[in-house]
Design a protein around this motif. Structure first.
Motif, short mmCIF file in Angstrom:
data_model
loop_
_atom_site.label_atom_id
_atom_site.label_comp_id
_atom_site.label_asym_id
_atom_site.label_seq_id
_atom_site.Cartn_x
_atom_site.Cartn_y
_atom_site.Cartn_z
N GLY A 80 -2.34 2.66 3.74
CA GLY A 80 -0.90 2.46 3.91
C GLY A 80 -0.34 3.15 5.13
N THR A 81 0.80 3.79 4.93
CA THR A 81 1.55 4.39 6.04
C THR A 81 1.94 5.81 5.69
OG1 THR A 81 2.47 2.23 6.61
CG2 THR A 81 3.63 4.15 7.48
N LYS A 126 0.85 -1.19 0.00
CA LYS A 126 0.00 0.00 0.00
C LYS A 126 0.89 1.24 0.00
CE LYS A 126 -3.76 -2.50 0.40
NZ LYS A 126 -5.06 -2.35 -0.19
N PRO A 127 0.31 2.45 -0.09
CA PRO A 127 1.15 3.66 -0.20
C PRO A 127 2.02 3.91 1.03
CG PRO A 127 -1.13 4.12 -0.83
CD PRO A 127 -1.13 2.75 -0.24
N GLY A 136 -5.04 15.62 0.41
CA GLY A 136 -3.96 15.78 1.37
C GLY A 136 -3.12 14.52 1.50
N LYS A 137 -1.98 14.66 2.18
CA LYS A 137 -1.05 13.54 2.34
C LYS A 137 -1.68 12.39 3.12
CE LYS A 137 2.45 15.68 0.37
NZ LYS A 137 2.93 15.26 -0.96
N LEU A 138 -2.47 12.70 4.14
CA LEU A 138 -3.10 11.63 4.92
C LEU A 138 -4.07 10.82 4.06
CD1 LEU A 138 -3.69 13.40 8.33
CD2 LEU A 138 -2.61 11.17 8.06
N GLU A 139 -4.85 11.51 3.27
CA GLU A 139 -5.81 10.82 2.40
C GLU A 139 -5.08 10.01 1.32
OE1 GLU A 139 -9.86 11.86 -0.17
OE2 GLU A 139 -8.87 13.42 1.01
#
Length: 450
Positions: free
Chosen positions: A240-241, A196-197, A232-235
């Motif tokens: 993933g992580t 995952k990402p 955003g980066k969280l989305e």
């Protein structure tokens, strides 16, 4: 895919008994070879290494113990079962202490033989799996750059291995250049989220005005210039992580929103009325002492405890000097492969200079210098750079004015000059002033230069 049949060497000096054992094992789909003496068994093993040896104790002039001694010396992972005569339990005890996997007392039943073979076969399979897993883990550690056998690094490995398979939030501390992002990537690559990402963001490199939209996203029209939906980066890391580097630099407002995500697993984009549920593992890192930042009011205490579920401290290179040689070999190999050149060996004198150098920039500085050497193959330049580190000021060149002078103004000016000369690189500025990184940061904060 069918598993290859277990290869068994039967060693028995009585022809009828040897033939019977071979027939029983062959009828159970084992691949069989046989020998009538220790000497013949050793030649057979040298010709084709079996998975397991089933040997009688008495074999002419020699014994099964002699064969066991050879096998354990030359093939420590090979299975070995020994058959002992009735009433010779001491032989069985001696064999087990010498490394036999199992023993059978004569006379034994067909079923006892097959059960012993099956038990040892399963044990061999487990050993092979353990070796494979250990090898894979070692390769993964090398892939992410975590190299070293110093006790402090073993603690890091143990903690990374223990928590990598979980979704626990991890806070990685340590000086700049110690490999905090490498530890984060190791946690990611060893986890079930490895496909995952993995999204990395340096919180200290985001302008405060853009921090919210960078982390949490923004709806179209949420602010001037927001002409499209911004993820955003969280989305982007959903499933993933996310690695939040330099988390201590995150503005207080975004600290509050990050805390809400850690507590509830939801975010709201800037300008959004609803909420988005996310599944993201959070790994953070900082060179700051967050406990001190909490006391100063620069970092939320509740966020600190949410992030500090599992702390991992990356040791500076000066505390793991026994790893410097190993790291040099690692970087020589990595950079030679990267640039397609032949790895050049360093002379003993240059290696000593590298081992004696304090490495204020830690592993990152070491990697940088080795990379340059791989490209230029110039040992003289490498040694000269190490030796040129600091210029000692002769006390006779400086005379304290009779009227005195403002020490703090002088110290502040030195700090500002060093920061300016190195374009804000704190590690290099601290190195030029001959200060430890921690002492340098203390002085920056003292004069409010952070």
């Amino acid at each position: 895919m069918n598993k290859a049949p277990l290869q068994i060497l039967v060693v028995e000096d009585e022809p009828d008994q040897r033939e019977l054992i071979c027939q029983i094992l062959a009828s159970n789909q084992y691949q069989i070879t046989s020998a009538e003496s220790v000497e013949e068994a050793i030649l057979s093993i040298k010709s084709s290494v079996p998975d397991l040896v089933f040997s009688d104790w008495k074999l002419g002039q020699l014994t099964g113990m002699d064969l066991l001694t050879y096998v354990r010396r030359e093939h420590p992972d090979m299975g070995f079962i020994i058959a002992t005569a009735y009433g010779t339990i001491t032989h069985a005890v001696d064999a087990m202490q010498a490394g036999a996997d199992d023993y059978l007392s004569k006379p034994y039943q067909r079923q006892s033989l097959l059960m012993a073979i099956d038990k040892v076969a399963k044990s061999l399979t487990l050993k092979q799996q353990n070796r494979r897993l250990a090898s894979e883990l070692s390769q993964q550690q090398e892939l992410v750059g975590l190299v070293g056998k110093a006790p402090c690094m073993q603690k890091v490995y143990a903690r990374v291995q223990r928590v990598s398979a979980t979704d626990a939030t991890v806070l990685i501390g340590g000086e700049s250049g110690t490999g905090k992002e490498l530890a984060a990537r190791a946690l990611y690559q060893l986890s079930s989220r490895q496909h995952k990402p993995f999204v990395a963001i340096n919180c200290g490199a985001i302008p405060e005005t853009l921090a919210e939209s960078e982390l949490f996203g923004a709806e179209k029209g949420a602010f001037t210039g927001a002409n499209t939906l911004k993820i955003g980066k969280l989305e982007a890391a959903n499933g993933g992580t996310i690695f939040l580097d330099e988390i201590g630099e995150l503005p207080l407002l975004q600290q509050t929103k990050l805390l809400r995500f850690l507590q509830e697993g939801v975010i709201s984009r800037l300008g959004q009325n609803g909420e988005i549920k996310l599944d993201v593992r959070v790994i953070a890192a900082t060179h700051r002492n967050l406990k001190e930042e909490v006391e100063k009011g620069n970092f939320r205490e509740d966020l600190f405890y949410r992030l500090n579920v599992v702390p991992i401290d990356m040791p500076p290179l000066r505390e793991r000097k026994e790893d410097i040689g190993r790291l040099i070999e690692h970087f020589l190999k990595i950079h030679a492969g990267q640039y397609g050149v032949e790895a050049v060996k360093l002379s003993a004198e240059t290696m000593k200079s590298l081992l004696d150098y304090p490495w204020p920039g830690n592993v990152r500085e070491l990697s940088n210098r080795v990379e340059r050497f791989v490209l230029l193959a110039d040992e003289q330049e490498l040694v000269a750079e190490l030796a040129s580190g600091l210029v000692a000021i002769n006390p006779s060149q400086f005379v304290l004015p009779e009227a005195g002078f403002e020490w703090e103004a002088f110290e502040k000016d030195c700090l500002q000059q060093a920061m300016s000369r190195h374009e804000g690189n704190r590690t290099q500025a601290a190195k030029q002033l001959g200060l430890s990184y921690k002492a340098f940061l203390y002085r920056l904060e003292k004069y409010q230069l952070v």
